[in-house]
Design an enzyme around this catalytic site. Structure first.
Site, PDB file in Angstrom:
ATOM      1  N   GLU A 290       0.844  -1.242  -0.593  1.00  0.00           N
ATOM      2  CA  GLU A 290      -0.096  -0.014   0.150  1.00  0.00           C
ATOM      3  C   GLU A 290       0.954   1.362  -0.381  1.00  0.00           C
ATOM      4  O   GLU A 290       0.687   2.623  -0.518  1.00  0.00           O
ATOM      5  CB  GLU A 290      -1.124   0.139   0.867  1.00  0.00           C
ATOM      6  CG  GLU A 290      -2.381  -0.473   1.183  1.00  0.00           C
ATOM      7  CD  GLU A 290      -3.859  -0.253   1.966  1.00  0.00           C
ATOM      8  OE1 GLU A 290      -3.404   0.560   3.001  1.00  0.00           O
ATOM      9  OE2 GLU A 290      -4.594  -1.026   1.947  1.00  0.00           O
ATOM     10  N   HIS A 311       7.610 -26.827  -1.771  1.00  0.00           N
ATOM     11  CA  HIS A 311       6.565 -27.617  -2.209  1.00  0.00           C
ATOM     12  C   HIS A 311       5.400 -27.465  -3.063  1.00  0.00           C
ATOM     13  O   HIS A 311       4.823 -28.065  -3.482  1.00  0.00           O
ATOM     14  CB  HIS A 311       6.626 -28.643  -1.628  1.00  0.00           C
ATOM     15  CG  HIS A 311       7.270 -28.933  -0.582  1.00  0.00           C
ATOM     16  ND1 HIS A 311       8.599 -30.726  -0.549  1.00  0.00           N
ATOM     17  CD2 HIS A 311       8.555 -29.167   0.352  1.00  0.00           C
ATOM     18  CE1 HIS A 311       9.264 -31.095  -0.105  1.00  0.00           C
ATOM     19  NE2 HIS A 311       9.477 -29.553   1.034  1.00  0.00           N
ATOM     20  N   LYS A 425     -14.419   0.545  -4.012  1.00  0.00           N
ATOM     21  CA  LYS A 425     -15.308   0.885  -3.175  1.00  0.00           C
ATOM     22  C   LYS A 425     -16.268   1.543  -3.843  1.00  0.00           C
ATOM     23  O   LYS A 425     -17.280   1.142  -4.024  1.00  0.00           O
ATOM     24  CB  LYS A 425     -14.913   1.820  -1.870  1.00  0.00           C
ATOM     25  CG  LYS A 425     -13.777   0.951  -0.780  1.00  0.00           C
ATOM     26  CD  LYS A 425     -13.552   1.630   0.009  1.00  0.00           C
ATOM     27  CE  LYS A 425     -12.201   1.586   1.471  1.00  0.00           C
ATOM     28  NZ  LYS A 425     -12.052   2.746   1.643  1.00  0.00           N
TER      29      LYS A 425
HETATM   30  O1  PA5 Z   1      -2.693   1.812   5.950  1.00  0.00           O
HETATM   31  C1  PA5 Z   1      -4.148   2.082   6.066  1.00  0.00           C
HETATM   32  O2  PA5 Z   1      -4.993   2.791   5.920  1.00  0.00           O
HETATM   33  C2  PA5 Z   1      -5.474   0.388   5.121  1.00  0.00           C
HETATM   34  O3  PA5 Z   1      -4.957  -0.250   4.901  1.00  0.00           O
HETATM   35  C3  PA5 Z   1      -6.191   1.173   6.972  1.00  0.00           C
HETATM   36  O4  PA5 Z   1      -5.974   0.336   8.057  1.00  0.00           O
HETATM   37  C4  PA5 Z   1      -7.689   0.115   6.500  1.00  0.00           C
HETATM   38  O5  PA5 Z   1      -8.579  -0.231   4.968  1.00  0.00           O
HETATM   39  C5  PA5 Z   1      -8.608   0.180   7.144  1.00  0.00           C
HETATM   40  O6  PA5 Z   1      -8.970   1.260   7.453  1.00  0.00           O
HETATM   41  P1  PA5 Z   1      -9.960   2.360   8.785  1.00  0.00           P
HETATM   42  O7  PA5 Z   1      -8.984   1.569   9.885  1.00  0.00           O
HETATM   43  O8  PA5 Z   1     -10.080   3.022   8.214  1.00  0.00           O
HETATM   44  O9  PA5 Z   1     -10.842   0.936   8.876  1.00  0.00           O
END
Ligand code: PA5
Length: 434
Positions: A290, A311, A425
């Protein structure tokens, strides 16, 4: 610092001159992080987090964990992405591999289960079946407070726990971790009076394991959050105190990855030799995926649990397209002792290793694989820690976070946002008729 980074054979793939020429840029990126002048500079709270968390907050976290210990056989952590992976990584690494079937007495702490990290009807239904028969509590975690997966899981579990214990008792059994002011979860927690912990504004989800997001679940699992923070603090001091590649492993790791990426090594295979590190790998994958994967750039972070996946993925790693490099996470000393027994009949012809520790066999498998992969043309880096404990994991977490931020800045992307995640989303909401 007890964490070692072995550069393995990377200088068969990049040159020392190339590495040294990055020194100035690495220092600039690091200065920009510390001086908060880099891209995404409103999300740099994690940089000083280990030393900044207040003693009262740690006490409040420990008190909440104590309360759940008295009342609950199971605690369900609801969250997705950065709101659960760090906690799960540490809990899985440091608790019994089979804690789910240990007795409460043997475990000494509640069993931690996770929800809100998928949209599987079967998963949630199975969870409810288990919770029908257990005393349980809930920690719901969402920074935005609006993420669909945890919101659905919480709606279902909140109704279940209220049906089970009534509104008043269930209120004591729910803790929310969210933004200090925004989001539906904050609104709901305010209305219902659930105990709440705050995720600092300037810490993004995947960098939040050393906030209540990670610390509360980890404390509920009976682990020492003080040691975890100490380890992170030590690593933070070591990284900030040294900018030479030989002494600063975050600089080293980030620079090597960047140079390998530029040579076409676009996949990093992060491998462990210990199944309890499976979720550490998942946390690492999210952190790097990310943070770096944007604007058409970024190393693809892949993971394998070895020797298991030798494996399944072994053939490809040894012999497939040479666009991979490998990072080994090796733990030197296991927590327990077990040897290969002698067997008079010796039908399996294993007596040549009778009396040896299983870990010695595992280590030889690791060394043999490392040699084979190097010979097969894979660049291999090795990160070793002496043993799995809170302090070493705290140090590893901080090391990977810092190196990840540097890696993103080297690629000239903002390591702290994730605009691409919105795409699915939008479509999902449209399809659901929102
Ligand atoms: O690293 C990030 O920002 C994302 O992976 C969030 O942690 C994830 O989308 C969850 O978001 P939230 O805590 O707002 O529900």
């Amino acid at each position: 610092m007890e964490i070692r980074l072995d550069k393995g054979n990377v200088f068969e793939h990049i040159s020392e001159a190339e590495l040294n020429s990055l020194q100035g840029r690495m220092e600039d990126c690091s200065d920009a992080l510390l001086e908060k002048t880099c891209k995404g500079n409103d999300y740099l709270g994690w940089v000083n987090l280990p030393g900044k968390i207040k003693a009262e907050e740690i006490i409040a976290i420990k008190n909440a964990a104590e309360r759940f210990l008295d009342e609950s056989e199971v605690v369900v952590i609801i969250g997705i992405g950065g709101s659960y992976l760090g906690a799960r990584a540490v809990i899985d690494a440091l608790t019994h591999n089979f804690s789910c079937i240990q007795s409460q007495k043997a475990r000494k702490h509640p069993l931690i289960l996770f929800a809100g990290q998928n949209l599987s009807e079967d998963y949630l239904s199975d969870l409810l079946e288990i919770l029908d028969k257990k005393d349980y509590s809930i920690v719901v975690i969402s920074k935005s407070g609006t993420t669909t997966e945890p919101a659905i899981a919480f709606r279902i579990l909140e109704q279940h726990i209220e049906d089970k214990y009534g509104k008043d008792i269930s209120k004591r059994r729910i803790i929310a971790i969210t933004d200090k002011a925004r989001g539906s979860l904050k609104k709901l927690a305010g209305k219902t009076g659930y105990e709440t912990f705050v995720i600092p504004d300037d810490v993004g989800g995947r960098f939040s394991v050393l906030t209540p997001v990670g610390l509360l679940p980890i404390a509920i699992a009976g682990l020492d959050i003080g040691e975890l923070l100490e380890g992170a603090k030590e690593m933070s001091a070591a990284i900030k105190g040294n900018s030479s590649f030989e002494k600063n492993i975050a600089f080293y790791y980030a620079a090597i990855r960047y140079l390998l990426f530029n040579k076409g090594k676009v996949i990093e295979m992060f491998v462990n030799y210990n199944p309890s590190l499976h979720y550490f790998t998942e946390w690492w994958k999210q952190l790097y995926g990310e943070s770096e994967g944007k604007q058409g750039k970024g190393i693809f972070p892949a993971g394998a649990d070895l020797t298991t996946d030798l494996h399944s993925m072994g053939q490809l790693m040894q012999d497939g397209v040479r666009n991979i490099f490998e990072t080994i996470l090796w733990v030197e000393k296991p927590r327990k002792e077990l040897t290969v027994p002698e067997d008079k009949a010796n039908y399996d012809e294993l007596n040549y290793i009778a009396g040896k520790r299983i870990n010695e066999v595992n280590e030889k498998a690791m060394l043999g694989t490392e040699q084979a992969h190097k010979a097969g043309g894979l660049p291999v880096i090795k990160i070793s820690i002496p043993e799995l404990n809170e302090r070493n994991l705290g140090a590893l977490i901080y090391f990977f976070e810092y190196a990840c931020a540097l890696s993103g800045l080297l690629l000239d992307v903002n390591p702290f946002d994730q605009p691409g995640v919105e795409e699915y989303k939008k479509n999902m909401f449209k399809l659901l008729g929102k």
